[in-house]
Design a protein around this motif. Structure first.
Motif, mmCIF file in Angstrom:
data_model
loop_
_atom_site.group_PDB
_atom_site.id
_atom_site.type_symbol
_atom_site.label_atom_id
_atom_site.label_comp_id
_atom_site.label_asym_id
_atom_site.label_seq_id
_atom_site.Cartn_x
_atom_site.Cartn_y
_atom_site.Cartn_z
ATOM 1 N N THR A 129 30.355 5.864 7.492
ATOM 2 C CA THR A 129 29.884 4.576 8.012
ATOM 3 C C THR A 129 29.029 4.808 9.249
ATOM 4 O OG1 THR A 129 31.915 4.344 9.321
ATOM 5 C CG2 THR A 129 31.882 3.305 7.149
ATOM 6 N N HIS A 146 26.962 -5.972 11.704
ATOM 7 C CA HIS A 146 27.689 -4.700 11.738
ATOM 8 C C HIS A 146 29.008 -4.849 12.498
ATOM 9 C CE1 HIS A 146 28.585 -0.465 12.503
ATOM 10 N NE2 HIS A 146 28.621 -0.743 13.787
ATOM 11 N N ARG A 150 32.766 -4.456 10.974
ATOM 12 C CA ARG A 150 33.708 -3.484 11.559
ATOM 13 C C ARG A 150 34.995 -4.159 11.995
ATOM 14 N NH1 ARG A 150 34.338 -1.678 16.732
ATOM 15 N NH2 ARG A 150 32.282 -2.314 17.478
#
Length: 290
Positions: A129, A146, A150
């Motif tokens: 990742t 993002h 996460r």
């Protein structure tokens, strides 16, 4: 993964390994290197990314010192965009290092693999990742998405954590006992979930584990596949299991060369050769030790 701040320089920072002067490609033996053009040195292994996953770090070293030591070590290979490490139990002894290019990261994997840092031989692999630092550099407009992804991934991980489930069960039992005046009783503990390291992250071993072989694979065809790689000792097939095998080399370096070259290559069990289009993609990893 959050970017880290610069920590104070340790009094005795470990010296990085000597930079390689070889222009040989990563995947291949000496004969292949001689035949390859000089530009082959720039070829990247499959799955290479700018983010390195580093484990087997010395957990006794204070986190700020470890981060700074990793930054000093890896800036020999490129600009270090970020170093991420955490003190929680699940992430102890691990870190993620983001470099400014895949080429720099690939060179670091080749030269820093098993380098002893504070008495522990580091294990390196490419992370799957992107780090915060990499997203900020490559596509900053996607940073919000993002971070959201996460956070959701971390939330799921925490929710499935068996230790957290156990604590919640204990609290529920204690609450029920207080309401009923009875001694708390806990339901039978769920089987402990064993978290296994992905095959790709297993430490080097002179024995390779080969999976996803075609049904028509023979010992002879496997020997033909691995014979071009130096220091081959033995190919061991499993009776009744034609889709797996073990291949042993003299040392870990030799097995690593074969693994890097043949992992995810297409293999024809009949001809015993790696093919470009036909055949199954075989999986070649280091065998588990012990």
């Amino acid at each position: 993964m959050a970017d880290t701040q610069t920590a104070p320089q340790p009094e005795q920072a470990p010296a990085p390994p000597a930079a390689s002067t070889s222009d040989a490609p990563v995947n291949g033996d000496a004969d292949m290197a001689d035949a390859a053009p000089q530009s082959a040195a720039a070829e990247l292994p499959e799955g290479a990314t700018e983010v390195l996953y580093v484990n087997n770090l010395n957990e006794k070293i204070h986190l700020p010192i470890m981060k700074q030591s990793l930054k000093v070590l890896f800036r020999e290979y490129g600009n270090v965009l970020g170093v991420t490490a955490h003190s929680n139990v699940r992430m102890r002894g691990q870190a993620f290092v983001t470099l400014d290019s895949k080429e720099a990261a690939a060179k670091a994997v080749r030269e820093v693999q098993k380098f002893p840092l504070y008495g522990r031989a580091m294990q390196l692999a490419f992370a799957r990742t992107e780090s915060d630092a990499l997203v900020k550099k490559r596509h900053p407009d996607d940073m919000d998405e993002h971070l959201k992804t996460r956070a959701e991934r971390k939330k799921v991980s925490r929710r499935e954590n068996p230790l957290r489930r156990k604590r919640l069960a204990q609290k529920a039992a204690a609450k029920q006992a207080a309401e009923t005046g009875q001694a708390p009783t806990l339901a039978a503990a769920a089987p402990r979930r064993i978290v296994q390291m992905p095959d790709e992250y297993l430490p080097p071993n002179k024995i390779l584990f080969v999976q996803n072989l075609p049904d028509d694979t023979t010992k002879e065809s496997l020997e033909a596949l691995f014979h071009p790689y130096p220091n081959l000792l033995e190919v061991r097939t499993i009776p009744g299991r034609r889709n797996i095998a073990f291949v042993e080399f003299i040392d870990e370096h030799s097995s690593g060369v074969a693994r890097d070259a043949l992992h995810n290559s297409r293999f024809s069990g009949t001809t015993g050769a790696a093919t470009g289009e036909e055949g199954l993609k075989i999986k070649v990893t280091f065998a588990k030790k012990g």
